[in-house]
Design a protein around this motif. Structure first.
Motif, PDB file in Angstrom:
ATOM      1  N   GLY A  97       0.820  -1.201   0.000  1.00  0.00           N
ATOM      2  CA  GLY A  97       0.000   0.000   0.000  1.00  0.00           C
ATOM      3  C   GLY A  97       0.855   1.254   0.000  1.00  0.00           C
ATOM      4  O   GLY A  97       1.909   1.297   0.652  1.00  0.00           O
ATOM      5  N   PHE A  98       0.394   2.269  -0.717  1.00  0.00           N
ATOM      6  CA  PHE A  98       1.129   3.527  -0.818  1.00  0.00           C
ATOM      7  C   PHE A  98       0.195   4.722  -0.619  1.00  0.00           C
ATOM      8  O   PHE A  98      -0.960   4.692  -1.048  1.00  0.00           O
ATOM      9  CB  PHE A  98       1.789   3.676  -2.194  1.00  0.00           C
ATOM     10  CG  PHE A  98       2.894   2.699  -2.454  1.00  0.00           C
ATOM     11  CD1 PHE A  98       4.183   2.954  -2.027  1.00  0.00           C
ATOM     12  CD2 PHE A  98       2.634   1.512  -3.134  1.00  0.00           C
ATOM     13  CE1 PHE A  98       5.211   2.056  -2.266  1.00  0.00           C
ATOM     14  CE2 PHE A  98       3.650   0.606  -3.380  1.00  0.00           C
ATOM     15  CZ  PHE A  98       4.948   0.877  -2.940  1.00  0.00           C
ATOM     16  N   ILE A 100       0.491   8.647  -1.815  1.00  0.00           N
ATOM     17  CA  ILE A 100       1.318   9.402  -2.763  1.00  0.00           C
ATOM     18  C   ILE A 100       0.935  10.876  -2.701  1.00  0.00           C
ATOM     19  O   ILE A 100      -0.191  11.254  -3.036  1.00  0.00           O
ATOM     20  CB  ILE A 100       1.155   8.853  -4.188  1.00  0.00           C
ATOM     21  CG1 ILE A 100       1.495   7.348  -4.210  1.00  0.00           C
ATOM     22  CG2 ILE A 100       2.052   9.621  -5.157  1.00  0.00           C
ATOM     23  CD1 ILE A 100       1.353   6.699  -5.565  1.00  0.00           C
ATOM     24  N   ASP A 113       1.889   9.040 -11.565  1.00  0.00           N
ATOM     25  CA  ASP A 113       2.075   8.215 -10.369  1.00  0.00           C
ATOM     26  C   ASP A 113       1.661   6.766 -10.603  1.00  0.00           C
ATOM     27  O   ASP A 113       1.856   5.914  -9.735  1.00  0.00           O
ATOM     28  CB  ASP A 113       1.293   8.799  -9.191  1.00  0.00           C
ATOM     29  CG  ASP A 113       1.882  10.122  -8.724  1.00  0.00           C
ATOM     30  OD1 ASP A 113       3.114  10.189  -8.577  1.00  0.00           O
ATOM     31  OD2 ASP A 113       1.116  11.078  -8.528  1.00  0.00           O
ATOM     32  N   LEU A 116       2.422   2.062 -10.237  1.00  0.00           N
ATOM     33  CA  LEU A 116       2.944   2.202  -8.887  1.00  0.00           C
ATOM     34  C   LEU A 116       4.332   1.565  -8.803  1.00  0.00           C
ATOM     35  O   LEU A 116       4.733   0.798  -9.678  1.00  0.00           O
ATOM     36  CB  LEU A 116       1.979   1.539  -7.901  1.00  0.00           C
ATOM     37  CG  LEU A 116       0.552   2.105  -7.899  1.00  0.00           C
ATOM     38  CD1 LEU A 116      -0.336   1.289  -6.977  1.00  0.00           C
ATOM     39  CD2 LEU A 116       0.550   3.576  -7.495  1.00  0.00           C
ATOM     40  N   ALA A 123      -3.047   2.121  -3.774  1.00  0.00           N
ATOM     41  CA  ALA A 123      -2.556   3.438  -3.372  1.00  0.00           C
ATOM     42  C   ALA A 123      -3.701   4.415  -3.283  1.00  0.00           C
ATOM     43  O   ALA A 123      -4.708   4.293  -3.983  1.00  0.00           O
ATOM     44  CB  ALA A 123      -1.516   3.953  -4.360  1.00  0.00           C
ATOM     45  N   LEU A 188       3.023   0.586   5.130  1.00  0.00           N
ATOM     46  CA  LEU A 188       2.775   1.427   3.973  1.00  0.00           C
ATOM     47  C   LEU A 188       4.070   2.076   3.481  1.00  0.00           C
ATOM     48  O   LEU A 188       5.021   2.275   4.230  1.00  0.00           O
ATOM     49  CB  LEU A 188       1.773   2.526   4.327  1.00  0.00           C
ATOM     50  CG  LEU A 188       0.388   2.093   4.793  1.00  0.00           C
ATOM     51  CD1 LEU A 188      -0.433   3.316   5.182  1.00  0.00           C
ATOM     52  CD2 LEU A 188      -0.326   1.293   3.706  1.00  0.00           C
ATOM     53  N   TYR A 190       5.422   5.625   1.367  1.00  0.00           N
ATOM     54  CA  TYR A 190       5.021   6.991   1.018  1.00  0.00           C
ATOM     55  C   TYR A 190       5.916   7.495  -0.099  1.00  0.00           C
ATOM     56  O   TYR A 190       7.133   7.267  -0.098  1.00  0.00           O
ATOM     57  CB  TYR A 190       5.143   7.936   2.212  1.00  0.00           C
ATOM     58  CG  TYR A 190       4.781   9.366   1.842  1.00  0.00           C
ATOM     59  CD1 TYR A 190       3.450   9.757   1.798  1.00  0.00           C
ATOM     60  CD2 TYR A 190       5.756  10.284   1.467  1.00  0.00           C
ATOM     61  CE1 TYR A 190       3.103  11.046   1.397  1.00  0.00           C
ATOM     62  CE2 TYR A 190       5.418  11.568   1.067  1.00  0.00           C
ATOM     63  CZ  TYR A 190       4.085  11.947   1.040  1.00  0.00           C
ATOM     64  OH  TYR A 190       3.735  13.206   0.629  1.00  0.00           O
TER      65      TYR A 190
END
Length: 330
Positions: A97-98, A100, A113, A116, A123, A188, A190
């Motif tokens: 998971g991100f 952004i 973006d 990913l 995300a 996560l 970032y």
């Protein structure tokens, strides 16, 4: 990483390299922190954690690179509701998971973006308050030169602190929407560039849900130094304001991304630039140099500037991001 000092042809009335070599930049420190810096940010984080984001997923706006991009909204600090995009794999389970962040000016789509950094990833791409069509709020300026001054008279009202909270609340929303990310404790990642890079440096030290972060040409590093450097970005607006209101430095000390980096004990990949007319490189490098965990460095020849090697630099940085997160988000 070695890098050459670029000498680009430009028409700026100042030197966007500020006469500094890579060795010079690697010696730029973080400023002295207020005694209650960490307490201030931990309290803000706890306040953001108490927000119920109540995320709502909207229509699919795009499908590409093995993911579907949905509109999403969520609640943040102060009862505001913000928009953004949720990216989910078309097939298979979610393994990463991100969150952004975006640059000043916001975003109007998921755009570059996606894809990913890792496959099988989800995300959230939030628009922080005031920024981009999906982050517009009454009373919050949407122009960067005005936004960066909004509420700056007090550390409790400064919009930059509220934007950091918007990222924390976005992380909460993502974990609610993709609960499998929290099954064994959230890990996560970032990513943030420019404005989003500075916000990330301020957000990450206090939030253990993030296991690693990547910051590209991050802003808000070493405010006392930035106030002495000419530029064309939001820093120019802060510099002009400081000339008439010198007391504002007492507020800015709490929003210094280099100071925050001294509390960053997790893996961080920083990509600062040697030449940047919008975000002075000394401030960018101050963030990298201050990272408590040591940080990883990926030097860019330039930031916020078109140059012949830009396409290759973007590709190389994308590869570095993938390798970094593949290693750190196991």
């Amino acid at each position: 990483m070695t890098a050459t000092h670029p000498a680009f042809v430009h028409d700026f009335p100042f030197d966007p390299a500020y006469g500094l070599t890579l060795d010079d930049l690697l010696r730029v420190p973080a400023p002295e922190a207020p005694a209650d810096f960490a307490d201030f940010w931990r309290e803000r984080y706890e306040e953001a954690l108490r927000v119920a984001p109540k995320p709502e997923v909207g229509r699919v706006v795009e499908e590409r690179d093995g993911v579907r991009v949905h509109e999403v909204t969520y609640a943040s600090l102060g009862g505001v509701r913000l928009g953004g995009w949720l990216v989910l794999p078309v097939e298979g389970p979610v393994e990463h998971g991100f969150v952004i962040g975006h640059g000043y000016g916001g975003r109007d789509a998921a755009g570059p973006d996606v894809p990913l950094p890792l496959p099988r990833a989800a995300a959230i791409l939030p628009c922080v308050r005031g920024m981009g069509e999906r982050g517009l709020l009454p009373g919050v300026p949407s122009v960067s030169a005005e936004h960066v001054l909004h509420g700056i008279a007090s550390r409790d009202s400064y919009v930059i602190g509220e934007c950091v909270a918007d990222l924390w609340c976005a992380a909460t929303a993502l974990l609610e929407l993709v609960p499998e990310l929290a099954e064994s404790g959230p890990r996560l990642g970032y990513l943030g560039e420019s404005f989003g890079g500075g916000l990330g440096a301020l957000a990450l030290p206090w939030d253990d849900r993030f296991a690693a972060g990547q910051l590209t040409v991050p802003t808000f590093g070493n405010h006392p130094l930035r106030l002495t450097l000419d530029c064309i970005g939001s820093g120019a607006s802060v510099r002009r304001h400081h000339q008439d209101h010198p007391e504002v430095i007492d507020v800015l000390r709490y929003f210094d991304a280099a100071t925050a980096a001294t509390h960053l004990h997790k893996p961080i990949l920083v990509a600062p630039a040697l030449f940047d007319p919008s975000v002075p490189p000394p401030g960018q490098f101050a963030i990298h140099n201050a990272v408590a965990s040591g940080g990883e460095l990926h030097v860019l020849d330039a930031g916020h500037f078109e140059w012949p090697g830009l396409e290759r630099a973007v590709s190389e940085l994308a590869a570095a991001k993938g390798e970094f997160f593949e290693r750190e988000l196991k």
